[in-house]
Design a protein around this motif. Structure first.
Motif, PDB file in Angstrom:
ATOM      1  N   HIS A  73      54.153  76.395  66.037  1.00 40.76           N
ATOM      2  CA  HIS A  73      55.271  76.079  65.143  1.00 40.76           C
ATOM      3  C   HIS A  73      56.565  76.725  65.619  1.00 40.76           C
ATOM      4  N   GLU A 107      49.763  76.019  56.377  1.00 44.03           N
ATOM      5  CA  GLU A 107      48.656  75.373  57.059  1.00 44.03           C
ATOM      6  C   GLU A 107      47.533  75.051  56.069  1.00 44.03           C
ATOM      7  N   GLY A 137      50.041  71.486  55.954  1.00 46.44           N
ATOM      8  CA  GLY A 137      49.961  71.107  57.362  1.00 46.44           C
ATOM      9  C   GLY A 137      48.830  70.179  57.736  1.00 46.44           C
ATOM     10  N   ASN A 149      48.512  67.713  59.910  1.00 48.34           N
ATOM     11  CA  ASN A 149      49.310  67.178  61.011  1.00 48.34           C
ATOM     12  C   ASN A 149      48.927  65.763  61.411  1.00 48.34           C
ATOM     13  N   ARG A 150      47.692  65.335  61.142  1.00 52.02           N
ATOM     14  CA  ARG A 150      47.259  64.018  61.611  1.00 52.02           C
ATOM     15  C   ARG A 150      48.030  62.886  60.951  1.00 52.02           C
ATOM     16  N   HIS A 197      40.599  67.396  57.027  1.00 51.81           N
ATOM     17  CA  HIS A 197      41.586  66.540  57.675  1.00 51.81           C
ATOM     18  C   HIS A 197      41.252  65.073  57.441  1.00 51.81           C
ATOM     19  N   TYR A 229      47.303  66.121  69.479  1.00 50.22           N
ATOM     20  CA  TYR A 229      48.288  66.058  68.408  1.00 50.22           C
ATOM     21  C   TYR A 229      49.570  66.824  68.721  1.00 50.22           C
ATOM     22  N   ALA A 245      52.450  65.115  67.056  1.00 47.43           N
ATOM     23  CA  ALA A 245      52.284  65.136  65.597  1.00 47.43           C
ATOM     24  C   ALA A 245      52.733  66.480  65.023  1.00 47.43           C
ATOM     25  N   TYR A 246      52.434  67.571  65.736  1.00 45.85           N
ATOM     26  CA  TYR A 246      52.884  68.889  65.279  1.00 45.85           C
ATOM     27  C   TYR A 246      54.403  68.984  65.287  1.00 45.85           C
ATOM     28  N   GLU A 301      55.729  66.742  62.207  1.00 51.98           N
ATOM     29  CA  GLU A 301      55.558  67.276  60.853  1.00 51.98           C
ATOM     30  C   GLU A 301      56.616  68.331  60.543  1.00 51.98           C
TER      31      GLU A 301
END
Length: 342
Positions: free
Chosen positions: A17, A94, A121, A123-124, A176, A281, A284-285, A288
């Motif tokens: 992050h 998270e 979090g 993230n997906r 998730h 990902y 994706a991180y 987000e």
């Protein structure tokens, strides 16, 4: 105006992050708190972090910090959310928010009282492939959804020490997929039936958990879902889903290093899936974090709320109960409505 951020927890995800926040021109990561900081000195210097501390309360007391990222172990999340909210900070936390629905509800109540934003979090949701499937479902391209199938398999199992503090497969890994099921289907889960086994590592069973699972879901819109999990896939990180409706189907396949397919008279081959979540990902991180900062700047709803986190935990809890009892577990709409006012 520059937004100043504090990070609680400088493990693998906390550092991810930090790196992603540094890419945003209007964001400054000022302070990082961790239980040990002596090993972080060089990293902090390289990343432009001004302040390291073992006391997270210093971040909460700093009036220049308006945003807190909670990247510490799960058993600390609920208390940190409450304290950060009481300090008037916007919060990124998270997953999961906690190991119990009751603790999560209390944390969300603190967020509501303080009037701050909280993003969880998952993230997906921010993966371009899964977002496209969600878009197709929302636009009615597959018609009325009938069946959702999610495959989620890790390349290798975690060690037993991690298992003992993880909250179990359903709360740590499948959560998730529970969130993804709600996200793609656009409907709440009303029944869960879980089956599990120890087929990968006996040490996981000795730690009181399972490493292989199939979970059947029923949704409020009448559709059905199946999630299958394994802690080990020899070929890499296996992340796929398909939504089937009365007008067609939409699929999201694994991401690979390239899309080249070699075909000869003897075989047809492609690259294996990317090996782990940090590769799969990566973007994706980034996305987000971008969406969270935008929600604060524009005073808009976050893309993945505390309520979303709570609902995924409800499903995970129901799955564990189903595994232990051997019968399906129902989730009531009344419970959903109550949680909306927390």
């Amino acid at each position: 105006m520059e937004m100043t951020v504090g990070i609680i927890g400088a493990g693998r995800i906390g550092k991810i992050h930090v790196e992603n926040l540094r890419k945003l021109r209007n964001v400054k990561v000022k302070s990082v708190s961790d239980v040990q900081v002596s090993h972080l000195q060089e990293w902090a210097k390289e990343t432009g972090i001004d302040h390291l501390t073992t006391d997270y309360r210093e971040l909460l007391a700093d009036p220049s910090i308006s945003v807190i990222f909670i990247c510490s172990p799960t058993n600390t999340h609920a208390d940190l959310i409450r304290e950060a909210a009481e300090a008037g900070k916007h919060i990124f936390c998270e997953k999961p928010v906690s190991f119990t629905v009751e603790e999560t509800e209390a944390a969300l109540a603190a967020v509501k009282r303080a009037g701050v934003k909280l993003q969880v979090g998952f993230n997906r949701r921010f993966d371009a492939n899964f977002q496209k499937v969600r878009e197709l479902v929302s636009e009615g391209k597959v018609g009325t959804p009938n069946i959702l199938r999610i495959t989620s398999r890790d390349p290798e199992p975690p060690n037993a020490a991690y298992i003992r503090t993880s909250g179990g497969l359903f709360m740590d890994m499948t959560i998730h997929d529970f969130d993804m099921a709600r996200y793609i289907m656009g409907s709440e889960v009303v029944e869960v039936h879980a089956h599990g086994a120890v087929l990968v590592d006996p040490a996981i069973g000795e730690a009181g958990d399972i490493d292989t699972a199939i979970v059947s879901l029923k949704f409020a819109n009448g559709a059905l879902g199946v999630i299958e999990n394994s802690r080990r896939a020899a070929y890499g990180y296996d992340q796929r889903l398909e939504i089937f409706g009365d007008k067609g189907a939409a699929q999201a396949e694994n991401v690979r290093a390239n899309t080249v397919k070699l075909a000869t008279e003897d075989y047809v081959t492609t690259e294996k899936p990317l090996y782990f979540f940090l590769e799969r990902y990566t973007q994706a991180y980034v996305e987000e974090v971008i969406q969270f900062i935008k929600a604060i700047e524009n005073d808009e709803p976050v893309s993945c709320s505390g309520f979303d986190g709570l609902q995924a935990e409800r499903i995970a809890k129901a799955a564990r109960t189903s595994l232990e009892t051997g019968v399906p577990v129902k989730l009531t709409h009344e419970a959903v409505k109550r949680s909306e006012i927390v």
